[in-house]
Design a protein around this motif. Structure first.
Motif, mmCIF file in Angstrom:
data_model
loop_
_atom_site.group_PDB
_atom_site.id
_atom_site.type_symbol
_atom_site.label_atom_id
_atom_site.label_comp_id
_atom_site.label_asym_id
_atom_site.label_seq_id
_atom_site.Cartn_x
_atom_site.Cartn_y
_atom_site.Cartn_z
ATOM 1 N N GLN A 3 7.189 5.282 5.419
ATOM 2 C CA GLN A 3 6.732 4.961 6.763
ATOM 3 C C GLN A 3 5.380 4.248 6.693
ATOM 4 N N THR A 4 5.229 3.218 7.526
ATOM 5 C CA THR A 4 3.992 2.453 7.555
ATOM 6 C C THR A 4 2.932 3.232 8.317
ATOM 7 N N LYS A 6 -0.857 3.599 10.277
ATOM 8 C CA LYS A 6 -1.612 2.798 11.235
ATOM 9 C C LYS A 6 -2.541 1.831 10.509
ATOM 10 N N GLU A 8 -2.144 0.408 7.606
ATOM 11 C CA GLU A 8 -1.360 -0.702 7.068
ATOM 12 C C GLU A 8 -0.964 -1.669 8.183
ATOM 13 N N GLN A 9 -0.617 -1.147 9.329
ATOM 14 C CA GLN A 9 -0.280 -2.003 10.460
ATOM 15 C C GLN A 9 -1.499 -2.777 10.930
ATOM 16 N N ASP A 10 -2.658 -2.111 10.974
ATOM 17 C CA ASP A 10 -3.874 -2.789 11.414
ATOM 18 C C ASP A 10 -4.227 -3.946 10.488
ATOM 19 N N LEU A 12 -2.139 -5.867 8.967
ATOM 20 C CA LEU A 12 -1.270 -6.964 9.398
ATOM 21 C C LEU A 12 -1.817 -7.618 10.662
ATOM 22 N N TYR A 13 -2.152 -6.810 11.653
ATOM 23 C CA TYR A 13 -2.649 -7.358 12.920
ATOM 24 C C TYR A 13 -3.950 -8.126 12.720
#
Length: 102
Positions: A3-4, A6, A8-10, A12-13
Motif C-alpha cells: 500500500q502506498t 501518504k 509516497e503520494q505527496d 508524486l504530487y
C-alpha cells in the motif's frame, strides 16, 4: 504490491508541481505511466468536460469511446469526489473549446 503511504503520494504530487511546461509534463508522464494509463486519464478528463456540458452518457460514449462504467465513475467523482475536477476543469475551458469533438 504494498500500500502506498501518504508520504509516497505527496512525493508524486510535489513532483507534478515542479513541472514548468506541457512538454516537461508530457516527458515526465511518459516515463512514469504506461500508454494505456495515460489514455485512460485523458479519456476521463474528456468525459468530465462533456458531463460538465450536460451531454448524456450515450453521446459521451460515442464521442470518447469510454465505457458506461467509466462515465458513471467520472460523474460520481464530479458530484461526490474530492473536488479535483471542480478545481481544474474551469481552468481548461479555453483549451477545451479549441479541441472539443463535435
Amino acid at each position: 504490491m504494498k500500500q502506498t503511504t501518504k508520504d509516497e503520494q505527496d512525493l508524486l504530487y510535489e513532483s507534478l508541481l515542479q513541472l514548468n511546461s506541457v512538454e516537461e509534463c508530457r516527458q515526465f508522464l511518459a516515463d512514469l505511466c504506461t500508454v494505456t494509463e495515460l489514455k485512460a486519464m485523458g479519456q476521463r478528463l474528456e468525459v468530465a468536460m462533456y458531463l460538465r456540458e450536460g451531454l448524456i452518457y450515450q453521446d459521451i460514449l460515442k464521442r470518447t469511446g469510454a465505457s458506461s462504467a467509466t462515465i458513471s465513475r467520472v460523474n460520481r467523482c464530479l458530484q461526490y469526489g474530492a473536488g479535483g475536477y471542480q478545481a481544474v476543469l474551469p481552468r481548461l475551458d479555453e483549451l477545451w473549446q479549441g479541441r472539443r469533438k463535435p
